[in-house]
Each structure stands twice: as C-alpha cells, then as structure tokens.
Design a protein around this motif. Structure first.
Motif, PDB file in Angstrom:
ATOM      1  N   ILE A 107       0.827  -1.209   0.000  1.00  0.00           N
ATOM      2  CA  ILE A 107       0.000   0.000   0.000  1.00  0.00           C
ATOM      3  C   ILE A 107       0.859   1.256   0.000  1.00  0.00           C
ATOM      4  O   ILE A 107       0.655   2.174  -0.804  1.00  0.00           O
ATOM      5  CB  ILE A 107      -0.943  -0.006   1.219  1.00  0.00           C
ATOM      6  CG1 ILE A 107      -2.007  -1.091   1.068  1.00  0.00           C
ATOM      7  CG2 ILE A 107      -1.622   1.349   1.393  1.00  0.00           C
ATOM      8  CD1 ILE A 107      -2.810  -1.328   2.330  1.00  0.00           C
ATOM      9  N   HIS A 111       1.417   4.121  -2.995  1.00  0.00           N
ATOM     10  CA  HIS A 111       1.095   5.521  -2.771  1.00  0.00           C
ATOM     11  C   HIS A 111       2.298   6.422  -3.022  1.00  0.00           C
ATOM     12  O   HIS A 111       2.142   7.559  -3.491  1.00  0.00           O
ATOM     13  CB  HIS A 111       0.579   5.716  -1.345  1.00  0.00           C
ATOM     14  CG  HIS A 111      -0.898   5.487  -1.220  1.00  0.00           C
ATOM     15  ND1 HIS A 111      -1.451   4.230  -1.181  1.00  0.00           N
ATOM     16  CD2 HIS A 111      -1.943   6.357  -1.143  1.00  0.00           C
ATOM     17  CE1 HIS A 111      -2.771   4.337  -1.082  1.00  0.00           C
ATOM     18  NE2 HIS A 111      -3.088   5.603  -1.058  1.00  0.00           N
ATOM     19  N   GLU A 139      -4.661   6.711   2.282  1.00  0.00           N
ATOM     20  CA  GLU A 139      -3.576   5.770   2.611  1.00  0.00           C
ATOM     21  C   GLU A 139      -3.591   5.403   4.090  1.00  0.00           C
ATOM     22  O   GLU A 139      -3.408   4.236   4.459  1.00  0.00           O
ATOM     23  CB  GLU A 139      -2.230   6.383   2.235  1.00  0.00           C
ATOM     24  CG  GLU A 139      -1.044   5.506   2.580  1.00  0.00           C
ATOM     25  CD  GLU A 139       0.279   6.185   2.305  1.00  0.00           C
ATOM     26  OE1 GLU A 139       1.325   5.555   2.511  1.00  0.00           O
ATOM     27  OE2 GLU A 139       0.267   7.370   1.884  1.00  0.00           O
ATOM     28  N   LEU A 142      -6.350   2.858   4.714  1.00  0.00           N
ATOM     29  CA  LEU A 142      -6.021   1.515   4.238  1.00  0.00           C
ATOM     30  C   LEU A 142      -5.066   0.806   5.191  1.00  0.00           C
ATOM     31  O   LEU A 142      -5.239  -0.385   5.496  1.00  0.00           O
ATOM     32  CB  LEU A 142      -5.415   1.597   2.840  1.00  0.00           C
ATOM     33  CG  LEU A 142      -6.352   1.914   1.681  1.00  0.00           C
ATOM     34  CD1 LEU A 142      -5.566   2.010   0.374  1.00  0.00           C
ATOM     35  CD2 LEU A 142      -7.440   0.855   1.543  1.00  0.00           C
ATOM     36  N   CYS A 143      -4.046   1.522   5.665  1.00  0.00           N
ATOM     37  CA  CYS A 143      -3.088   0.908   6.589  1.00  0.00           C
ATOM     38  C   CYS A 143      -3.761   0.539   7.911  1.00  0.00           C
ATOM     39  O   CYS A 143      -3.490  -0.524   8.479  1.00  0.00           O
ATOM     40  CB  CYS A 143      -1.918   1.859   6.837  1.00  0.00           C
ATOM     41  SG  CYS A 143      -0.857   2.120   5.402  1.00  0.00           S
ATOM     42  N   LEU A 161     -12.879   5.578   4.612  1.00  0.00           N
ATOM     43  CA  LEU A 161     -12.374   5.361   3.254  1.00  0.00           C
ATOM     44  C   LEU A 161     -13.382   5.841   2.210  1.00  0.00           C
ATOM     45  O   LEU A 161     -12.989   6.328   1.143  1.00  0.00           O
ATOM     46  CB  LEU A 161     -12.056   3.884   3.047  1.00  0.00           C
ATOM     47  CG  LEU A 161     -10.821   3.345   3.781  1.00  0.00           C
ATOM     48  CD1 LEU A 161     -10.704   1.846   3.581  1.00  0.00           C
ATOM     49  CD2 LEU A 161      -9.566   4.052   3.303  1.00  0.00           C
ATOM     50  N   THR A 165     -12.594   8.494  -0.631  1.00  0.00           N
ATOM     51  CA  THR A 165     -12.911   8.317  -2.047  1.00  0.00           C
ATOM     52  C   THR A 165     -13.687   9.508  -2.591  1.00  0.00           C
ATOM     53  O   THR A 165     -13.421   9.989  -3.706  1.00  0.00           O
ATOM     54  CB  THR A 165     -13.726   7.028  -2.236  1.00  0.00           C
ATOM     55  OG1 THR A 165     -13.001   5.920  -1.706  1.00  0.00           O
ATOM     56  CG2 THR A 165     -14.023   6.789  -3.702  1.00  0.00           C
TER      57      THR A 165
END
Length: 234
Positions: A107, A111, A139, A142-143, A161, A165
């Motif tokens: 990830i 990025h 990011e 996601l982590c 998220l 988006t």
C-alpha cells in the motif's frame, strides 16, 4: 535483528494521517506566498517514511519468525480502549502479522509511486493540498484497516475510506460532472453501509466480541463415556 520496527508498526498509519492534517495548513493565503508544491513534497516525504517503516518491520518480523511458530500463532498485538461500560468494550485492537506488514508495504509503496507521478502530472495545478491531503488520508485508512482486529472499527474505517474516495474523486470540484460522480458514488455506498452496520450489530450478541481473533468461551467438555481395560485372556 531487533523487533522494534515491527513492535512500532502501529505508527505507520499515523505518517500519512499527519501529512493529511498538515495539508490543511496550506490555506489560500499561504499558497499565494509559497505555492502548493511544498505540500506535495511533505506528503511524499511522510509517505516514504511509512514505506520505509513498513519494509523494516516486515524484514524484522520475518527474520525473527524463522526461529519458531510464535510469530504465526502468537502475533504482536496492540490496543486502545475507546468505550467500556455495562460489560461492553469497544476498542481499537490490532494485530501485527507478516501478511499485514506485506499488505502495508504494498500500500505505502503504491502511494509513493502515485505521489511521484502526481507531482509531475499536477505541475501547473493549484489544488495540491486538497489532492495530496485526500490521498494521504486514504492511505492512512487503508493501513489502519489492514492492522485492525476489530470488526466495529473495520466498519468505521470503511466509512472513512468512503469519505476519502469522495474527496479524491471530487478534487476538481469546479467541474459539475466531477461533483456529480463523487456525490453519486458516496450516496450509492450508503445503502450497502446500512445493511453492513445492521450485520455488525447483530453479530455482537452471537459472538460476544467484535474482535476477529477472540471468541466467546464455550462450556467445558465433560466425558460422557468411560473406558475399562479388560484383562487379557490366557
């Protein structure tokens, strides 16, 4: 090799999150004096730090897991209690495992590549703080999603998220088509999120916990039959 990079892997989502928050400092007045480019370089720097930390943590954990199976069956854990009342505990519990570190390394590496490309692609654009801040926010989500061991906080992170988006898709908000696409994507996902939230809430009485690695202990198993050894015939 020391396990310190792996033990502090919970810091990895904080690097892009800090970059996203610092991007807010580039107000229109400050941009007119410094330009938007420092914001992009700052996000790239902190994103690179997240990648280096992820790779170092992966190497540290992999080199130590070769001595035995403890890294698989007894992974590194961390957690913070957010709410605890009336027998209900809601907290952010995380697991630092080798698959999670592999995912975070991928990830963060992607990025970093995206940010390098965006610095060149958006050379004449003034919306750097908005775009790079939204990208770093995504990011970080996601982590955190990779690390969390809590179903409840997985749902919360998925909602964040969705917001990320929406912000990324709607970066160029002065274009009506872009705004419509971001709004439609955001509102459409709300239908599925309501069903998902109902499922998350319904699972708690059945399992007794929202953690993936924990389960409600069952009743003790009692033997129902006995075995007697008969003497051998002569």
């Amino acid at each position: 090799m020391t396990l310190l990079p792996a033990q502090t892997a919970w810091l990895i989502p904080l690097y892009p999150l800090l970059a996203s928050l610092l991007s807010l400092l580039w107000s229109p007045g400050l941009i007119s004096r410094t330009g938007p480019r420092p914001c992009g370089y700052l996000n790239l720097l902190l994103g690179s730090l997240a990648f280096v930390h992820s790779a170092a943590a992966l190497v540290a954990l992999h080199s130590n897991s070769g001595a035995g199976s403890s890294a698989i069956y007894r992974p590194l854990t961390f957690g913070w209690t957010w709410l605890q009342t009336a027998g209900l505990r809601i907290g952010f519990d995380g697991l630092i495992t080798e698959p999670a570190l592999i995912a975070m390394t991928v990830i963060t590496a992607l990025h970093v590549l995206v940010q390098i490309y965006a610095i060149a692609y958006l050379e004449m654009d003034w919306g750097w703080p908005r775009f790079f801040g939204s990208l770093s926010f995504f990011e970080a989500g996601l982590c955190a999603l990779v690390l969390t061991d809590s179903l409840f906080f997985s749902y919360v992170i998925l909602e964040l998220l969705t917001l990320g988006t929406y912000l990324i898709v709607g970066t160029w908000y002065n274009q009506p088509l872009v705004v419509k696409g971001a709004r439609d994507a955001f509102l459409t996902k709300r239908i599925g999120d309501l069903i998902l939230l109902a499922g998350v809430i319904a699972l708690l009485p059945l399992t007794g916990t929202w953690n993936f690695q924990a389960s409600r202990p069952g009743p003790p198993i009692r033997p129902t039959t006995s075995c007697r050894c008969l003497p051998a015939s002569a």
